[in-house]
Design a protein around this motif. Structure first.
Motif, short mmCIF file in Angstrom:
data_model
loop_
_atom_site.label_atom_id
_atom_site.label_comp_id
_atom_site.label_asym_id
_atom_site.label_seq_id
_atom_site.Cartn_x
_atom_site.Cartn_y
_atom_site.Cartn_z
N GLU A 23 0.83 -1.22 0.00
CA GLU A 23 0.00 0.00 0.00
C GLU A 23 0.85 1.25 0.00
N LEU A 24 1.92 1.24 0.79
CA LEU A 24 2.82 2.39 0.82
C LEU A 24 3.41 2.66 -0.56
N LEU A 25 3.91 1.62 -1.18
CA LEU A 25 4.54 1.79 -2.49
C LEU A 25 3.53 2.25 -3.54
N SER A 26 2.35 1.67 -3.52
CA SER A 26 1.31 2.04 -4.48
C SER A 26 0.91 3.51 -4.31
N ASN A 27 0.75 3.93 -3.07
CA ASN A 27 0.31 5.31 -2.82
C ASN A 27 1.41 6.33 -3.13
N ILE A 28 2.65 5.98 -2.83
CA ILE A 28 3.76 6.87 -3.21
C ILE A 28 3.81 6.99 -4.73
N ASN A 29 3.64 5.87 -5.41
CA ASN A 29 3.67 5.88 -6.88
C ASN A 29 2.53 6.73 -7.46
N LYS A 30 1.37 6.66 -6.84
CA LYS A 30 0.24 7.50 -7.30
C LYS A 30 0.60 8.99 -7.20
N GLU A 31 1.22 9.36 -6.10
CA GLU A 31 1.64 10.75 -5.93
C GLU A 31 2.72 11.13 -6.94
N ASP A 32 3.67 10.23 -7.15
CA ASP A 32 4.77 10.53 -8.07
C ASP A 32 4.28 10.75 -9.50
N GLN A 33 3.21 10.09 -9.87
CA GLN A 33 2.70 10.23 -11.23
C GLN A 33 2.17 11.63 -11.52
N THR A 34 1.92 12.41 -10.50
CA THR A 34 1.42 13.78 -10.71
C THR A 34 2.55 14.76 -11.04
N VAL A 35 3.80 14.36 -10.78
CA VAL A 35 4.91 15.30 -10.93
C VAL A 35 5.15 15.71 -12.38
N PRO A 36 5.24 14.77 -13.34
CA PRO A 36 5.47 15.20 -14.72
C PRO A 36 4.38 16.12 -15.26
N LEU A 37 3.16 15.95 -14.79
CA LEU A 37 2.08 16.83 -15.22
C LEU A 37 2.28 18.24 -14.68
N ALA A 38 2.79 18.33 -13.47
CA ALA A 38 3.09 19.65 -12.90
C ALA A 38 4.25 20.31 -13.65
N VAL A 39 5.25 19.51 -14.02
CA VAL A 39 6.37 20.05 -14.79
C VAL A 39 5.89 20.54 -16.15
N GLU A 40 4.99 19.80 -16.76
CA GLU A 40 4.47 20.19 -18.07
C GLU A 40 3.89 21.61 -18.05
N LYS A 41 3.20 21.95 -16.97
CA LYS A 41 2.60 23.28 -16.87
C LYS A 41 3.66 24.37 -16.80
N ALA A 42 4.86 23.99 -16.38
CA ALA A 42 5.94 24.98 -16.23
C ALA A 42 6.82 25.08 -17.47
N LEU A 43 6.53 24.35 -18.53
CA LEU A 43 7.40 24.34 -19.71
C LEU A 43 7.64 25.73 -20.29
#
Length: 271
Positions: A23-43
């Motif tokens: 559960e820990l790994l799955s939930n950390i991974n869910k959070e990590d998947q949001t990072v590239p989308l946040a970077v995209e907004k800053a391009l």
């Protein structure tokens, strides 16, 4: 509008100690998947800064990263990879951390709170208006970084920043701020996680795009990489073979004689 540190807000997850490892790994991974989308907004912000860096380096200037803690270490990591990857001088891209090199491994107490030290650290490198300085701070409030950029601004040095909170003091200080809003961390306030990942992604973009624009990549190959180990020598041999259609032995001879894939290929084509 009041400044809010979203990086310090409470995690979307609670009772972490009751979760299984899966559960820990799955939930950390869910959070990590949001990072590239946040970077995209800053391009667009990243593009503006890269377009400032490239002409400065073309004219003989240098790029500096300054940061404290995780942010400083990530800056040092990116800077240290540029010479072996792109064959550039070791002083072209420089990482500086609050507290000095000893802080790479162990935190130096209160080093990030000194508003004057970053400029002193930069001054040891004979910083000038030919250079570019990027301040890195997840919170956007680190005194060491803000103080350094303020002095750079006073001395007509181009400044950029990478932070993970909107409209932070650091963003208001930098001439070319980059904001990657990743939101609360999985472990509340642990900005080595999503914020650190975001900073690494942005630095990858800045240094790689800059080096490509400086001509350090041909096609999609690292033709100027340093031949610092057997793996890289083998990679270079294959690149030469693919480029000019010669045997492995011939490619190895050219590579060892001329010191880089670019020079080896040019020597073969111009003989």
């Amino acid at each position: 509008m009041a400044f809010i540190k979203t990086t310090e807000q409470s995690s979307a997850f609670d009772h972490l100690e009751t979760m299984s490892v899966a559960e820990l790994l799955s939930n950390i991974n869910k959070e990590d998947q949001t990072v590239p989308l946040a970077v995209e907004k800053a391009l667009p912000q990243i593009e503006l800064l890269v377009n400032q860096i490239v002409p400065k380096l073309q004219k003989g200037g240098r790029l500096f990263y300054i940061g404290a803690g995780t942010s400083g270490r990530i800056g040092i990591l990116d800077a240290s990879e540029c010479p072996p990857t792109f064959g550039v001088p070791f002083d072209l891209v420089n990482g500086i951390i609050a507290g000095g090199d000893s802080a790479i491994r162990r935190a130096v107490e209160r080093a990030e709170d000194d508003t004057n030290q970053a400029w002193l650290d930069l001054d040891r490198h004979d910083i000038s208006d030919e250079d570019v300085v990027i301040g890195i701070a997840a919170s956007g409030t680190t005194p060491y970084v803000i103080g350094g950029l303020q002095k750079c601004n006073e001395n007509n040095i181009i400044t950029g920043s990478i932070s993970c909170n909107a409209d932070s003091p650091l963003s208001r200080t930098a001439q070319f701020p980059i904001e990657v809003i990743v939101g609360p961390e999985f472990v509340t306030g642990s900005s080595r996680m999503k914020a650190g990942t975001a900073q690494k992604l942005v630095l990858n973009m800045i240094s790689t795009a800059t080096m490509i624009r400086l001509g350090k990549v041909k096609g999609n190959k690292m033709v100027d990489m340093q031949l610092s180990n057997d793996k890289l020598v083998r990679r270079g041999i294959k690149m030469i073979m693919d480029e000019i259609g010669i045997t492995s032995a011939e490619a190895k001879g050219l590579l060892l004689q001329h010191g880089s894939v670019r020079n080896a290929v040019n020597a073969f084509l111009n003989k």
